[in-house]
Scaffold this motif. Structure first.
Motif, PDB file in Angstrom:
ATOM      1  N   TYR A  99      76.477  28.846  -2.596  1.00  0.00           N
ATOM      2  CA  TYR A  99      77.024  28.611  -1.272  1.00  0.00           C
ATOM      3  C   TYR A  99      76.729  29.896  -0.507  1.00  0.00           C
ATOM      4  N   VAL A 100      76.359  29.783   0.753  1.00  0.00           N
ATOM      5  CA  VAL A 100      75.956  30.965   1.512  1.00  0.00           C
ATOM      6  C   VAL A 100      76.670  31.012   2.855  1.00  0.00           C
ATOM      7  N   THR A 101      77.218  32.166   3.160  1.00  0.00           N
ATOM      8  CA  THR A 101      77.732  32.477   4.489  1.00  0.00           C
ATOM      9  C   THR A 101      76.847  33.581   5.023  1.00  0.00           C
ATOM     10  N   PHE A 102      76.324  33.394   6.236  1.00  0.00           N
ATOM     11  CA  PHE A 102      75.555  34.486   6.810  1.00  0.00           C
ATOM     12  C   PHE A 102      75.984  34.773   8.235  1.00  0.00           C
ATOM     13  N   ILE A 103      75.855  36.035   8.592  1.00  0.00           N
ATOM     14  CA  ILE A 103      76.266  36.534   9.899  1.00  0.00           C
ATOM     15  C   ILE A 103      75.076  37.215  10.552  1.00  0.00           C
ATOM     16  N   ASP A 104      74.961  37.022  11.849  1.00  0.00           N
ATOM     17  CA  ASP A 104      73.915  37.687  12.608  1.00  0.00           C
ATOM     18  C   ASP A 104      74.317  37.708  14.070  1.00  0.00           C
ATOM     19  N   ILE A 105      73.852  38.691  14.787  1.00  0.00           N
ATOM     20  CA  ILE A 105      74.129  38.806  16.213  1.00  0.00           C
ATOM     21  C   ILE A 105      73.256  37.849  17.024  1.00  0.00           C
ATOM     22  N   GLU A 106      72.160  37.399  16.433  1.00  0.00           N
ATOM     23  CA  GLU A 106      71.204  36.503  17.095  1.00  0.00           C
ATOM     24  C   GLU A 106      71.624  35.050  16.907  1.00  0.00           C
ATOM     25  N   ALA A 107      72.420  34.532  17.846  1.00  0.00           N
ATOM     26  CA  ALA A 107      72.966  33.176  17.731  1.00  0.00           C
ATOM     27  C   ALA A 107      71.875  32.117  17.671  1.00  0.00           C
ATOM     28  N   ALA A 108      70.894  32.205  18.551  1.00  0.00           N
ATOM     29  CA  ALA A 108      69.849  31.179  18.601  1.00  0.00           C
ATOM     30  C   ALA A 108      69.056  31.129  17.295  1.00  0.00           C
ATOM     31  N   ALA A 109      68.683  32.300  16.778  1.00  0.00           N
ATOM     32  CA  ALA A 109      67.923  32.347  15.528  1.00  0.00           C
ATOM     33  C   ALA A 109      68.757  31.844  14.357  1.00  0.00           C
ATOM     34  N   GLY A 110      70.036  32.198  14.312  1.00  0.00           N
ATOM     35  CA  GLY A 110      70.909  31.743  13.237  1.00  0.00           C
ATOM     36  C   GLY A 110      71.114  30.237  13.258  1.00  0.00           C
ATOM     37  N   ASN A 111      71.355  29.699  14.433  1.00  0.00           N
ATOM     38  CA  ASN A 111      71.525  28.247  14.552  1.00  0.00           C
ATOM     39  C   ASN A 111      70.242  27.505  14.223  1.00  0.00           C
ATOM     40  N   GLN A 112      69.103  28.053  14.651  1.00  0.00           N
ATOM     41  CA  GLN A 112      67.825  27.423  14.347  1.00  0.00           C
ATOM     42  C   GLN A 112      67.586  27.395  12.838  1.00  0.00           C
ATOM     43  N   LEU A 113      67.830  28.523  12.174  1.00  0.00           N
ATOM     44  CA  LEU A 113      67.665  28.561  10.722  1.00  0.00           C
ATOM     45  C   LEU A 113      68.604  27.559  10.057  1.00  0.00           C
ATOM     46  N   HIS A 114      69.866  27.586  10.427  1.00  0.00           N
ATOM     47  CA  HIS A 114      70.837  26.683   9.806  1.00  0.00           C
ATOM     48  C   HIS A 114      70.413  25.229   9.958  1.00  0.00           C
TER      49      HIS A 114
END
Length: 91
Positions: free
Chosen positions: A33-48
């Motif tokens: 299970y993975v939780t990840f944090i990043d300041i780049e919302a667009a990139a994080g949502n795209q990856l997810h």
């Protein structure tokens, strides 16, 4: 060997792009299970949105330089998947 991280919950900082994204993908492929944090919302949502195992993954927008952001994302991840058993400080 797949499955080496089954029953583990891994938190990844800076997990939206590059090496961090590769770590997120590999941990999921290994059963974590993975939780990840990043300041780049667009990139994080795209990856997810592109992940094969998004049901085992949580992305939280946040700045790792701010304790309140880390605490919020960690709390949300723990509520979903239980105690974090591994940490990758990629940010």
């Amino acid at each position: 060997m797949a499955g080496r991280l089954e029953k583990h919950h891994v938190m990844v900082t800076g997990g939206s792009r590059g090496i961090g994204a590769a770590i997120v993908e590999k941990a999921l492929a290994e059963g974590a299970y993975v939780t990840f944090i990043d300041i780049e919302a667009a990139a994080g949502n795209q990856l997810h949105n592109t992940l094969s195992f998004k049901d085992r993954c949580y992305f939280g927008v946040g700045n790792v330089c701010k304790n309140e952001d880390i605490e919020r994302v960690l709390k949300d991840g723990v509520a979903r998947f239980g105690t974090v058993t591994g940490l990758v400080n990629n940010a």
